[in-house]
Design a protein around this motif. Structure first.
Motif, short mmCIF file in Angstrom:
data_model
loop_
_atom_site.label_atom_id
_atom_site.label_comp_id
_atom_site.label_asym_id
_atom_site.label_seq_id
_atom_site.Cartn_x
_atom_site.Cartn_y
_atom_site.Cartn_z
N THR A 280 5.21 9.79 -0.75
CA THR A 280 4.03 8.95 -0.59
C THR A 280 4.23 7.80 -1.55
O THR A 280 4.25 8.00 -2.77
CB THR A 280 2.73 9.73 -0.93
OG1 THR A 280 2.67 10.87 -0.10
CG2 THR A 280 1.51 8.86 -0.71
N GLY B 155 6.27 5.85 8.59
CA GLY B 155 5.53 5.28 7.47
C GLY B 155 5.94 3.84 7.20
O GLY B 155 6.94 3.35 7.71
N SER C 215 0.84 -1.20 0.00
CA SER C 215 0.00 0.00 0.00
C SER C 215 0.87 1.25 0.00
O SER C 215 1.95 1.27 0.59
CB SER C 215 -0.88 0.03 1.25
OG SER C 215 -1.73 -1.08 1.28
N GLN C 216 0.35 2.30 -0.62
CA GLN C 216 1.04 3.58 -0.57
C GLN C 216 0.78 4.22 0.79
O GLN C 216 -0.35 4.25 1.25
CB GLN C 216 0.55 4.49 -1.69
CG GLN C 216 1.02 4.03 -3.04
CD GLN C 216 1.17 5.19 -4.00
OE1 GLN C 216 1.31 6.34 -3.61
NE2 GLN C 216 1.16 4.87 -5.27
N THR C 217 1.83 4.71 1.41
CA THR C 217 1.70 5.43 2.67
C THR C 217 2.62 6.64 2.64
O THR C 217 3.57 6.69 1.86
CB THR C 217 2.08 4.54 3.89
OG1 THR C 217 3.44 4.12 3.76
CG2 THR C 217 1.18 3.34 4.01
N ASP C 218 2.32 7.61 3.50
CA ASP C 218 3.22 8.75 3.68
C ASP C 218 4.45 8.25 4.42
O ASP C 218 4.32 7.57 5.44
CB ASP C 218 2.53 9.86 4.48
CG ASP C 218 1.41 10.53 3.69
OD1 ASP C 218 1.47 10.52 2.45
OD2 ASP C 218 0.49 11.05 4.33
N ARG C 219 5.62 8.60 3.90
CA ARG C 219 6.87 8.12 4.48
C ARG C 219 7.84 9.28 4.59
O ARG C 219 7.94 10.10 3.68
CB ARG C 219 7.48 7.02 3.61
CG ARG C 219 6.57 5.79 3.51
CD ARG C 219 7.00 4.90 2.35
NE ARG C 219 6.11 3.76 2.18
CZ ARG C 219 6.32 2.56 2.69
NH1 ARG C 219 7.37 2.34 3.44
NH2 ARG C 219 5.47 1.59 2.47
#
Length: 155
Positions: free
Chosen positions: A103, A146, A21-25
């Motif tokens: 992201t 993230g 999944s895409q996450t804020d990192r």
């Protein structure tokens, strides 16, 4: 512990992040370049013939973050949402801190570490004519958010 950069035959591979999944990192890395007090003064006063050392190192660090995938063999090409470099000038060293954000499906720690390394190398390059004894050191990840886990270096 499984090493994810090896295939079932024990050879190097790039990890498949397609199903993640895409996450804020975010990642923050820090390091320093040790130099003589005379070199510190030349940097602060603008006495380096090659130009404004910290301005050039700022750009160099950001460029390093952007090219990490091109330098580190198993790194993914990450779209960087933002990158910034901060400098703290002490009497015997310049501390460099990089903050990088994305992201995406994989972390951005290597980009932050490469940004610090490149900024320090840029400072070295610009000052080497007057100080051949500079030392780059203590480059490390100090914070990551993230993905599967967060990390903050204690102390």
């Amino acid at each position: 512990m499984d090493l994810t950069h090896f295939n079932d035959k024990g050879r190097a591979r790039m990890v498949d992040v397609g199903d993640k999944s895409q996450t804020d990192r975010t990642a923050v890395a820090r390091g320093y370049i040790l130099m003589s007090p005379e070199t510190i003064e030349a940097v602060k006063s603008g006495g380096i013939k090659k130009g404004d050392v910290l301005s050039v190192a700022q750009v160099g660090g950001i460029m390093g973050a952007k090219k990490t995938w091109d330098l580190i063999p198993m790194c993914h090409n990450i779209l960087i949402d933002g990158a910034d470099i901060d400098f703290t000038v002490n009497s015997d060293r310049i501390w460099v801190e990089a903050k990088v954000r994305t992201t995406g499906k994989t972390g951005i720690e290597m980009e932050a570490l490469t940004a610090v390394s490149t900024a320090c190398l840029t400072i070295y390059d610009m000052c080497k004519a007057i100080d051949k004894k500079m030392v780059i050191g203590d480059i490390k990840l100090v914070k990551k958010t993230g993905g599967r886990s967060d990390f903050t270096l204690e102390g």
